[in-house]
Enzyme design. Structure first.
Site, PDB file in Angstrom:
ATOM      1  N   PRO A 183      -6.711   2.849  16.260  1.00  0.00           N
ATOM      2  CA  PRO A 183      -5.718   3.445  15.428  1.00  0.00           C
ATOM      3  C   PRO A 183      -6.328   4.640  14.581  1.00  0.00           C
ATOM      4  CG  PRO A 183      -6.496   1.442  14.813  1.00  0.00           C
ATOM      5  CD  PRO A 183      -7.317   1.724  15.985  1.00  0.00           C
ATOM      6  N   LEU A 184      -5.594   5.538  14.458  1.00  0.00           N
ATOM      7  CA  LEU A 184      -6.082   6.880  13.762  1.00  0.00           C
ATOM      8  C   LEU A 184      -4.848   7.232  13.237  1.00  0.00           C
ATOM      9  CD1 LEU A 184      -7.879   8.742  16.587  1.00  0.00           C
ATOM     10  CD2 LEU A 184      -8.895   7.746  14.452  1.00  0.00           C
ATOM     11  N   THR A 185      -4.711   7.174  11.767  1.00  0.00           N
ATOM     12  CA  THR A 185      -3.780   7.682  10.836  1.00  0.00           C
ATOM     13  C   THR A 185      -4.147   9.264  11.003  1.00  0.00           C
ATOM     14  OG1 THR A 185      -3.571   5.949   9.491  1.00  0.00           O
ATOM     15  CG2 THR A 185      -3.076   7.985   8.381  1.00  0.00           C
TER      16      THR A 185
ATOM     17  N   ALA B 289      -1.777   3.224  12.110  1.00  0.00           N
ATOM     18  CA  ALA B 289      -1.335   2.357  11.142  1.00  0.00           C
ATOM     19  C   ALA B 289       0.035   2.560  10.774  1.00  0.00           C
ATOM     20  CB  ALA B 289      -2.159   2.169   9.803  1.00  0.00           C
TER      21      ALA B 289
ATOM     22  N   GLN C 294       0.279  -0.927  15.381  1.00  0.00           N
ATOM     23  CA  GLN C 294      -0.555  -1.490  14.521  1.00  0.00           C
ATOM     24  C   GLN C 294       0.408  -1.511  13.124  1.00  0.00           C
ATOM     25  OE1 GLN C 294      -3.790   0.451  12.346  1.00  0.00           O
ATOM     26  NE2 GLN C 294      -4.951  -1.266  12.786  1.00  0.00           N
TER      27      GLN C 294
ATOM     28  N   TYR D   6      -6.832  -3.489   3.380  1.00  0.00           N
ATOM     29  CA  TYR D   6      -5.329  -3.564   3.219  1.00  0.00           C
ATOM     30  C   TYR D   6      -4.926  -4.824   2.770  1.00  0.00           C
ATOM     31  CZ  TYR D   6      -5.713   1.506   4.283  1.00  0.00           C
ATOM     32  OH  TYR D   6      -5.932   2.888   4.591  1.00  0.00           O
TER      33      TYR D   6
ATOM     34  N   ARG E  38      -6.832  -6.996  13.795  1.00  0.00           N
ATOM     35  CA  ARG E  38      -8.026  -5.996  13.624  1.00  0.00           C
ATOM     36  C   ARG E  38      -8.449  -6.351  12.375  1.00  0.00           C
ATOM     37  NH1 ARG E  38      -9.430   0.507  13.250  1.00  0.00           N
ATOM     38  NH2 ARG E  38     -10.740   0.009  14.884  1.00  0.00           N
TER      39      ARG E  38
END
Ligand SMILES: Cc1cc2nc3c(=O)[nH]c(=O)nc-3n(C[C@H](O)[C@H](O)[C@H](O)COP(=O)(O)O)c2cc1C
Length: 368
Positions: free
Chosen positions: A25-27, A58, A100, A189, A236
């Site tokens: 996952p890559l914001t 995310a 995600q 988070y 995750r």
């Protein structure tokens, strides 16, 4: 067919993958100002559809958990319809994508909450600072930075709302055409804030013992699996990460307890951030992957600083079932082909990692 284990098919729960190269996952913050996914996001993900599985950036399940300028959400019908364009594009390109599910908890700045305080298990601020929203008329590339604030301790109603928002996010993700979901319980988070002892000082059923600290996670998993078959749900985690003021008194026990929760729920996979060298994230002094596997019989995806040979070796040794790559995917949409053909990887321009439009996002070419 290649004998390299990276290119062998694998099944995670009921997700069938043609190879073991996962897009982490890559914001990238290319949604619109209302957190609705944009057309360029469909292009970007479709370019990367060769990966065994794409884990989306995310994606916030509730406005109270959204504190990132132009990151996407999945709490409205408009967001669901916009995500449908992304999942359709990935499927048309032959790929698979899970969503995600994200709630930032204490890491949301009041700037995103009409000046209200963010919520967290305990009233302890995150360490450091983060991107604040851009003021109207500000045309600079970089976003302003502000320190994290002391959050408000969550009461029972806050917990119930947060848990149910994961369920709604999961239902919406299926309506948007995702192949499954990944519950984001890593990187400091909200769920991680409950899990780790340094950020959870509660004296009720959600704090204290490691079982109690895992309760919120178990409830979030139950809310999600009410809408998505467990064989399509991943989790995750980053139990050894101390970034942003995290820390746990016993990461090994925590990993084992999380593994038990994942096993009880029959989850498809656990995606463990456990870097093999320090840099972007720290390599843990004592890895927890074996602790995680003690009670969890499902698939494990490992992440952190891997290159092709290290990933192959890790899978060949039976340590992980698949490896996810984060930063390499920024500039190498055809990462699978580059690893297969042993081609050099293109360097990413990190100025555009978290800001911008198409440049530095959809304009990285394939090698051939
Ligand atoms: C630009 C950028 C955005 C990221 N966004 C997310 C995210 O949305 N969710 C998440 O769990 N991790 C996120 N991460 C962490 C990555 O998924 C991954 O754990 C990290 O890059 C280490 O893997 P690598 O060494 O292969 O890059 C992000 C990392 C980068 C560089």
């Amino acid at each position: 067919m290649s004998i390299d284990p990276l290119f062998q098919p694998v099944t995670l729960g009921t997700l069938e993958l043609p190879n073991r190269i996962i897009m982490a996952p890559l914001t990238r913050a290319r949604a619109d100002l209302g957190h609705v996914p944009t057309a360029m996001m469909a292009t970007y993900y479709a370019q990367r559809a060769d990966s065994g599985l794409i884990v989306s950036e995310a994606t916030a399940v509730d406005p109270l958990g959204m504190g990132w300028y132009r990151a996407p959400g999945i709490w409205t019908d408009e967001m669901v319809a916009a995500w449908r364009r992304v999942t359709d594009a990935v499927h048309a390109a032959g790929g698979r994508i899970v969503c995600q599910l994200w709630h930032m908890g204490r890491l949301v700045l009041p700037d995103y909450l009409n000046s209200a305080l963010p919520i967290a298990p305990s009233a302890i601020a995150g360490e450091g600072e983060t991107f604040a929203p851009r003021a109207a008329g500000d045309t600079s590339l970089l976003l302003p930075m502000k320190p994290y604030v002391v959050p408000r301790e969550m009461n029972e109603d806050d917990i119930a709302r947060a848990v149910s928002s994961y369920g709604r996010g999961a239902a919406n993700a299926m309506a948007a055409g995702f192949d499954g979901v990944e519950i984001h319980a890593a990187n400091g988070y909200l769920i991680d804030q409950f899990l780790q002892s340094r950020t959870n000082l509660r004296s009720d059923d959600y704090g204290g013992s490691v079982e109690n600290r895992t309760r919120f996670l178990r409830e979030a998993i139950a809310a999600v699996t009410a809408h998505v078959a467990p064989g399509r749900v991943g989790l995750r985690i980053s139990p050894t990460s101390a970034r942003k003021g995290m820390g746990d008194e016993n990461p090994q026990l925590l990993a084992r307890t999380i593994g038990k929760a994942a096993q009880d729920a029959g989850l498809a996979y656990v995606h463990l951030i456990e870097p093999i060298s320090s840099g972007f994230m720290e390599k843990p002094e004592r890895p927890v992957i074996e602790d995680l596997r003690r009670d969890f019989a499902g698939a494990v995806i490992q992440n952190g600083s891997f290159d092709g040979p290290a990933a192959s070796a890790c899978i060949a040794a039976g340590q992980a079932d698949a490896i996810s790559f984060g930063r390499p995917y920024i500039a190498n949409p055809d990462l699978v082909e580059r690893l297969r053909a042993d081609l050099p990887l293109a360097p990413a321009n990190f100025d555009y990692a978290y800001v911008g439009e198409e440049a530095g996002y959809t304009d990285y070419p394939a090698a051939t």
